[in-house]
Design a protein around this motif. Sequence first.
Motif, PDB file in Angstrom:
ATOM      1  N   PHE A  37     -19.926 -35.017 -53.049  1.00 41.41           N
ATOM      2  CA  PHE A  37     -20.498 -36.351 -52.848  1.00 41.41           C
ATOM      3  C   PHE A  37     -21.729 -36.390 -51.946  1.00 41.41           C
ATOM      4  N   GLY A  38     -22.058 -35.285 -51.269  1.00 44.15           N
ATOM      5  CA  GLY A  38     -23.199 -35.274 -50.371  1.00 44.15           C
ATOM      6  C   GLY A  38     -22.807 -35.531 -48.932  1.00 44.15           C
ATOM      7  N   PRO A  39     -23.766 -35.398 -48.017  1.00 46.58           N
ATOM      8  CA  PRO A  39     -23.457 -35.454 -46.582  1.00 46.58           C
ATOM      9  C   PRO A  39     -23.104 -36.836 -46.056  1.00 46.58           C
ATOM     10  N   GLU A  40     -23.386 -37.895 -46.816  1.00 45.61           N
ATOM     11  CA  GLU A  40     -23.113 -39.249 -46.327  1.00 45.61           C
ATOM     12  C   GLU A  40     -21.735 -39.760 -46.723  1.00 45.61           C
ATOM     13  N   VAL A  41     -20.903 -38.928 -47.282  1.00 43.51           N
ATOM     14  CA  VAL A  41     -19.562 -39.353 -47.676  1.00 43.51           C
ATOM     15  C   VAL A  41     -18.811 -39.866 -46.447  1.00 43.51           C
ATOM     16  N   PRO A  42     -18.002 -40.918 -46.580  1.00 40.89           N
ATOM     17  CA  PRO A  42     -17.253 -41.432 -45.414  1.00 40.89           C
ATOM     18  C   PRO A  42     -16.352 -40.357 -44.816  1.00 40.89           C
ATOM     19  N   LEU A  43     -16.334 -40.288 -43.499  1.00 43.01           N
ATOM     20  CA  LEU A  43     -15.485 -39.307 -42.835  1.00 43.01           C
ATOM     21  C   LEU A  43     -14.012 -39.586 -43.081  1.00 43.01           C
ATOM     22  N   ASP A  44     -13.688 -40.848 -43.362  1.00 44.31           N
ATOM     23  CA  ASP A  44     -12.303 -41.180 -43.704  1.00 44.31           C
ATOM     24  C   ASP A  44     -11.837 -40.396 -44.925  1.00 44.31           C
ATOM     25  N   GLU A  45     -12.742 -40.197 -45.891  1.00 38.73           N
ATOM     26  CA  GLU A  45     -12.393 -39.453 -47.095  1.00 38.73           C
ATOM     27  C   GLU A  45     -12.124 -37.997 -46.771  1.00 38.73           C
ATOM     28  N   ILE A  46     -12.882 -37.440 -45.827  1.00 37.90           N
ATOM     29  CA  ILE A  46     -12.655 -36.052 -45.423  1.00 37.90           C
ATOM     30  C   ILE A  46     -11.299 -35.929 -44.743  1.00 37.90           C
ATOM     31  N   ALA A  47     -10.963 -36.869 -43.859  1.00 40.89           N
ATOM     32  CA  ALA A  47      -9.658 -36.847 -43.197  1.00 40.89           C
ATOM     33  C   ALA A  47      -8.529 -36.952 -44.223  1.00 40.89           C
ATOM     34  N   ARG A  48      -8.713 -37.840 -45.211  1.00 39.32           N
ATOM     35  CA  ARG A  48      -7.692 -37.998 -46.248  1.00 39.32           C
ATOM     36  C   ARG A  48      -7.525 -36.707 -47.029  1.00 39.32           C
ATOM     37  N   ARG A  49      -8.643 -36.079 -47.401  1.00 43.49           N
ATOM     38  CA  ARG A  49      -8.581 -34.841 -48.184  1.00 43.49           C
ATOM     39  C   ARG A  49      -7.919 -33.716 -47.362  1.00 43.49           C
ATOM     40  N   ALA A  50      -8.155 -33.713 -46.056  1.00 39.58           N
ATOM     41  CA  ALA A  50      -7.572 -32.685 -45.194  1.00 39.58           C
ATOM     42  C   ALA A  50      -6.127 -32.998 -44.808  1.00 39.58           C
ATOM     43  N   GLU A  51      -5.677 -34.201 -45.155  1.00 44.79           N
ATOM     44  CA  GLU A  51      -4.323 -34.654 -44.836  1.00 44.79           C
ATOM     45  C   GLU A  51      -4.094 -34.689 -43.331  1.00 44.79           C
ATOM     46  N   VAL A  52      -5.085 -35.242 -42.615  1.00 47.48           N
ATOM     47  CA  VAL A  52      -4.959 -35.483 -41.180  1.00 47.48           C
ATOM     48  C   VAL A  52      -5.398 -36.920 -40.909  1.00 47.48           C
ATOM     49  N   GLY A  53      -5.054 -37.424 -39.741  1.00 47.06           N
ATOM     50  CA  GLY A  53      -5.485 -38.751 -39.362  1.00 47.06           C
ATOM     51  C   GLY A  53      -6.939 -38.764 -38.913  1.00 47.06           C
ATOM     52  N   ASN A  54      -7.536 -39.940 -38.937  1.00 46.17           N
ATOM     53  CA  ASN A  54      -8.925 -40.055 -38.478  1.00 46.17           C
ATOM     54  C   ASN A  54      -9.075 -39.618 -37.033  1.00 46.17           C
ATOM     55  N   ALA A  55      -8.084 -39.950 -36.213  1.00 51.22           N
ATOM     56  CA  ALA A  55      -8.160 -39.581 -34.795  1.00 51.22           C
ATOM     57  C   ALA A  55      -8.189 -38.068 -34.632  1.00 51.22           C
ATOM     58  N   THR A  56      -7.445 -37.362 -35.479  1.00 51.69           N
ATOM     59  CA  THR A  56      -7.442 -35.902 -35.412  1.00 51.69           C
ATOM     60  C   THR A  56      -8.816 -35.348 -35.751  1.00 51.69           C
ATOM     61  N   LEU A  57      -9.442 -35.920 -36.788  1.00 50.47           N
ATOM     62  CA  LEU A  57     -10.785 -35.465 -37.156  1.00 50.47           C
ATOM     63  C   LEU A  57     -11.750 -35.642 -35.988  1.00 50.47           C
ATOM     64  N   TYR A  58     -11.718 -36.816 -35.341  1.00 51.39           N
ATOM     65  CA  TYR A  58     -12.665 -37.076 -34.257  1.00 51.39           C
ATOM     66  C   TYR A  58     -12.333 -36.298 -32.987  1.00 51.39           C
ATOM     67  N   ARG A  59     -11.098 -35.852 -32.843  1.00 49.01           N
ATOM     68  CA  ARG A  59     -10.794 -34.977 -31.703  1.00 49.01           C
ATOM     69  C   ARG A  59     -11.496 -33.636 -31.846  1.00 49.01           C
ATOM     70  N   HIS A  60     -11.659 -33.208 -33.071  1.00 48.81           N
ATOM     71  CA  HIS A  60     -12.297 -31.905 -33.309  1.00 48.81           C
ATOM     72  C   HIS A  60     -13.812 -32.023 -33.450  1.00 48.81           C
ATOM     73  N   PHE A  61     -14.291 -33.128 -34.022  1.00 52.31           N
ATOM     74  CA  PHE A  61     -15.716 -33.285 -34.288  1.00 52.31           C
ATOM     75  C   PHE A  61     -16.154 -34.677 -33.863  1.00 52.31           C
ATOM     76  N   ALA A  62     -17.081 -34.725 -32.903  1.00 50.80           N
ATOM     77  CA  ALA A  62     -17.476 -36.006 -32.319  1.00 50.80           C
ATOM     78  C   ALA A  62     -18.222 -36.893 -33.304  1.00 50.80           C
ATOM     79  N   ASP A  63     -18.974 -36.275 -34.221  1.00 52.99           N
ATOM     80  CA  ASP A  63     -19.743 -37.085 -35.172  1.00 52.99           C
ATOM     81  C   ASP A  63     -20.011 -36.278 -36.435  1.00 52.99           C
ATOM     82  N   ARG A  64     -20.660 -36.910 -37.380  1.00 49.80           N
ATOM     83  CA  ARG A  64     -20.952 -36.295 -38.675  1.00 49.80           C
ATOM     84  C   ARG A  64     -21.807 -35.032 -38.522  1.00 49.80           C
TER      85      ARG A  64
END
Length: 218
Positions: A36-63
């Motif tokens: 989908f390209g670099p502008e895909v919502p980060l929520d979609e990445i969290a969903r695909r990784a099967e983790v919560g949004n908070a977990t994603l942001y604990r590891h990566f501060a931003d896009r």
Amino acid sequence: MVTATGRTRKVPRPRADALRNRERIVAAAREVFVEFGPEVPLDEIARRAEVGNATLYRHFADRGELIREVVCTVMDRASVQAERALAEESDAFEALGRFVHAAADERIGALCPMLAGDFERHHRDHSDLDEARMRLEGMVEELMEQARAAGQLRPDVAVGDLMVALSQLTRPLPGIGCPGIDRFVHRHLQLFLDGLRAPALSALPGAPATLEDLRREA
């Protein structure tokens, strides 16, 4: 770590589950960025990784931080593939071809262009990217030099020519939903590799593309 009292305190190592979550996020981001390209919502990445949004942001501060980690990971994996090809293949041109196909599987052509534009302007610390890029470029140069020394690689091509072709031929075409696209990618890459073989069947226009040429264009 030595504390103010002189006692040594162990620095806690990341938990295994935290490392697994980080790896899952990076793997999912790689897939989603390609699709989908670099502008895909980060929520979609969290969903695909099967983790919560908070977990994603604990590891990566931003896009930008996530993009940088994905691209560094891909370049590092491609470098490992190049090292293995050099170590395991007795035929220099076969080693080069093995690397090219492996780099295509890493989606290097779709991911590396994400480092241009706004990302480059807003993220000034590129030391990790520079290190990964220099390692990869050095491995590609060594692969090509060995094939050239063996008389298998046409003399009028340089590493920049290979990197341009690898980027263009492995980047998904916009606006298509083509299942099994990988088999076409590898087919066209093999046609390109056949064109690199010596002796050359035609004269190429212009001069060989060097890495310096590519950087000047960027």
